[in-house]
Design a protein around this motif. Structure first.
Motif, PDB file in Angstrom:
ATOM      1  N   ILE A 133     -22.005 -14.019  14.816  1.00 11.26           N
ATOM      2  CA  ILE A 133     -20.653 -13.698  14.368  1.00 11.26           C
ATOM      3  C   ILE A 133     -19.717 -13.500  15.552  1.00 11.26           C
ATOM      4  CG2 ILE A 133     -21.363 -12.700  12.160  1.00 11.26           C
ATOM      5  CD1 ILE A 133     -21.281  -9.941  13.414  1.00 11.26           C
ATOM      6  N   LYS A 134     -18.421 -13.684  15.284  1.00 10.91           N
ATOM      7  CA  LYS A 134     -17.400 -13.504  16.314  1.00 10.91           C
ATOM      8  C   LYS A 134     -16.769 -12.120  16.250  1.00 10.91           C
ATOM      9  CE  LYS A 134     -15.047 -17.117  14.973  1.00 10.91           C
ATOM     10  NZ  LYS A 134     -13.994 -18.185  14.906  1.00 10.91           N
ATOM     11  N   SER A 135     -16.672 -11.570  15.057  1.00 11.98           N
ATOM     12  CA  SER A 135     -16.041 -10.260  14.901  1.00 11.98           C
ATOM     13  C   SER A 135     -16.687  -9.520  13.746  1.00 11.98           C
ATOM     14  CB  SER A 135     -14.538 -10.409  14.655  1.00 11.98           C
ATOM     15  OG  SER A 135     -14.284 -11.050  13.423  1.00 11.98           O
ATOM     16  N   ALA A 136     -16.576  -8.198  13.795  1.00 10.56           N
ATOM     17  CA  ALA A 136     -17.171  -7.354  12.760  1.00 10.56           C
ATOM     18  C   ALA A 136     -16.427  -6.024  12.735  1.00 10.56           C
ATOM     19  CB  ALA A 136     -18.656  -7.135  13.032  1.00 10.56           C
ATOM     20  N   SER A 137     -16.704  -5.221  11.725  1.00 12.46           N
ATOM     21  CA  SER A 137     -16.028  -3.931  11.579  1.00 12.46           C
ATOM     22  C   SER A 137     -16.815  -2.824  12.271  1.00 12.46           C
ATOM     23  CB  SER A 137     -15.852  -3.597  10.093  1.00 12.46           C
ATOM     24  OG  SER A 137     -17.115  -3.441   9.473  1.00 12.46           O
ATOM     25  N   PHE A 138     -16.132  -1.699  12.485  1.00 12.89           N
ATOM     26  CA  PHE A 138     -16.771  -0.533  13.098  1.00 12.89           C
ATOM     27  C   PHE A 138     -17.513   0.291  12.041  1.00 12.89           C
ATOM     28  CE2 PHE A 138     -13.693  -0.115  16.965  1.00 12.89           C
ATOM     29  CZ  PHE A 138     -14.307  -1.206  17.560  1.00 12.89           C
ATOM     30  N   VAL A 139     -18.329  -0.365  11.265  1.00 17.48           N
ATOM     31  CA  VAL A 139     -19.133   0.302  10.241  1.00 17.48           C
ATOM     32  C   VAL A 139     -20.590  -0.047  10.522  1.00 17.48           C
ATOM     33  CG1 VAL A 139     -19.578   0.554   7.763  1.00 17.48           C
ATOM     34  CG2 VAL A 139     -17.249   0.180   8.576  1.00 17.48           C
ATOM     35  N   SER A 140     -21.249   0.819  11.271  1.00 14.67           N
ATOM     36  CA  SER A 140     -22.626   0.601  11.704  1.00 14.67           C
ATOM     37  C   SER A 140     -22.728  -0.635  12.594  1.00 14.67           C
ATOM     38  CB  SER A 140     -23.575   0.468  10.505  1.00 14.67           C
ATOM     39  OG  SER A 140     -24.932   0.394  10.953  1.00 14.67           O
ATOM     40  N   ILE A 141     -22.287  -0.476  13.827  1.00 12.21           N
ATOM     41  CA  ILE A 141     -22.325  -1.561  14.806  1.00 12.21           C
ATOM     42  C   ILE A 141     -22.782  -0.997  16.146  1.00 12.21           C
ATOM     43  CG2 ILE A 141     -19.867  -1.297  15.366  1.00 12.21           C
ATOM     44  CD1 ILE A 141     -19.789  -4.371  15.731  1.00 12.21           C
ATOM     45  N   LEU A 142     -23.589  -1.758  16.855  1.00 13.79           N
ATOM     46  CA  LEU A 142     -24.251  -1.309  18.081  1.00 13.79           C
ATOM     47  C   LEU A 142     -23.711  -2.080  19.283  1.00 13.79           C
ATOM     48  CD1 LEU A 142     -26.908   0.485  18.892  1.00 13.79           C
ATOM     49  CD2 LEU A 142     -27.990  -1.771  19.062  1.00 13.79           C
TER      50      LEU A 142
END
Length: 310
Positions: free
Chosen positions: A155-164
């Protein structure tokens, strides 16, 4: 040697959810070394609860802010504390309404060696009924299925909901932008990491529930709460800033037409009420986005000998 992981949780006036989140973190099958809870100047009993909770949880680090800096500012402060006050290898971040499964962190950590240029690992975010959380659907790369047999989606982008995030990546690209306040800070940050040449993955088996009231995305047309409509100013402003720094002039022009013509037209025909307020908010955010130039804050951590870098 086993990699050390810290956790950052940002909270604001949602004590019931915060308690549920902290319980889920206590039950993780992978040990959390330090837990930074960023209290965004809550006006309920959050601070007193955290002080009491810390008596039996020595790994808890309370960061109480004297002003509500929004989610963006909260994550900025939390990740800065991680870099400056800890020597852990990774940081796992989330809002207070994130309820991770007890193996969520373990599943993330099982994949930290997938690439030497790992930028981030995101959990598979679901809603209360087990369906995908619409607000947290990541943006995939063109070669998204390269490691699909391992349960990983690139993935290129994701949300700040359970991210490492690895420590070295934060030190390289900087911190989330405090001035974003709310909405879009996570997209800008993970895109910044991807554009710096790092790889991001969604880990299918790492499950976390986003306990929002309704399974909807950020949509000014469908927004039912009048008091929240003005907040879409930040969504549009922040999105314009992010897009104008990565799109061609032709692509940006098309995006501008969407914001200034297509969306207002849809508001006129489809929004249930407060149509002029929605349109004003859209235009105000769009214009602001072209003049919005926040600085990216770079932070350095501890050297190997334990002294802090300048």
């Amino acid at each position: 040697m086993k990699k050390k992981v810290d956790c950052v949780v940002v909270t604001y006036n949602r004590l019931k959810l915060l308690k549920e989140c902290l319980t889920a973190l206590e039950n993780q099958t992978y040990e959390i070394t330090n837990l930074f809870v960023i209290d965004n100047n809550s006006t309920d009993n959050t601070l007193s609860f955290l002080k009491e909770f810390s008596k039996n949880n020595p790994n808890l680090k309370i960061v109480h802010l004297n002003k509500n800096l929004g989610g963006a500012g909260g994550f900025n402060k939390g990740m800065k504390r991680f870099i400056k006050d800890s020597e852990s290898d990774f940081v796992w971040i989330m809002d207070d309404d994130t309820i991770p499964n007890n193996t969520a962190l373990e599943k993330l950590m099982n994949n930290v060696n997938i690439s030497s240029d790992l930028g981030f690992l995101a959990s598979n975010i679901i809603w209360r009924d087990g369906t995908p959380a619409i607000m947290n659907v990541p943006t995939v790369t063109s070669n998204w299925n390269q490691n699909i047999s391992k349960g990983l989606v690139q993935i290129k982008s994701a949300s700040f909901v359970s991210i490492l995030f690895p420590r070295k990546v934060i030190e390289k690209v900087g911190l989330p932008i405090t001035d974003f306040f709310i909405w879009g800070d996570d997209v800008e940050y993970t895109l910044r990491i991807s554009q710096a040449g790092y790889k991001g993955y969604l880990v299918n088996t790492s499950i976390a529930e986003h306990k929002i009231a309704k399974n909807i995305g950020v949509d000014i047309i469908k927004e039912e709460n009048k008091n929240r409509i003005k907040r879409y100013y930040y969504s549009r402003r922040n999105a314009i800033f992010t897009e104008r720094n990565r799109l061609s002039k032709t692509q940006l022009l098309k995006w501008l037409v969407k914001c200034c013509v297509i969306e207002p037209t849809k508001i006129l025909f489809k929004a249930p009420n407060h149509k002029m307020l929605r349109i004003r908010t859209t235009y105000k955010g769009t214009v602001a986005g072209f003049f919005f130039n926040p600085k990216i804050e770079i932070v350095r951590g501890k050297k190997a000998n334990g002294t802090k870098e300048a």
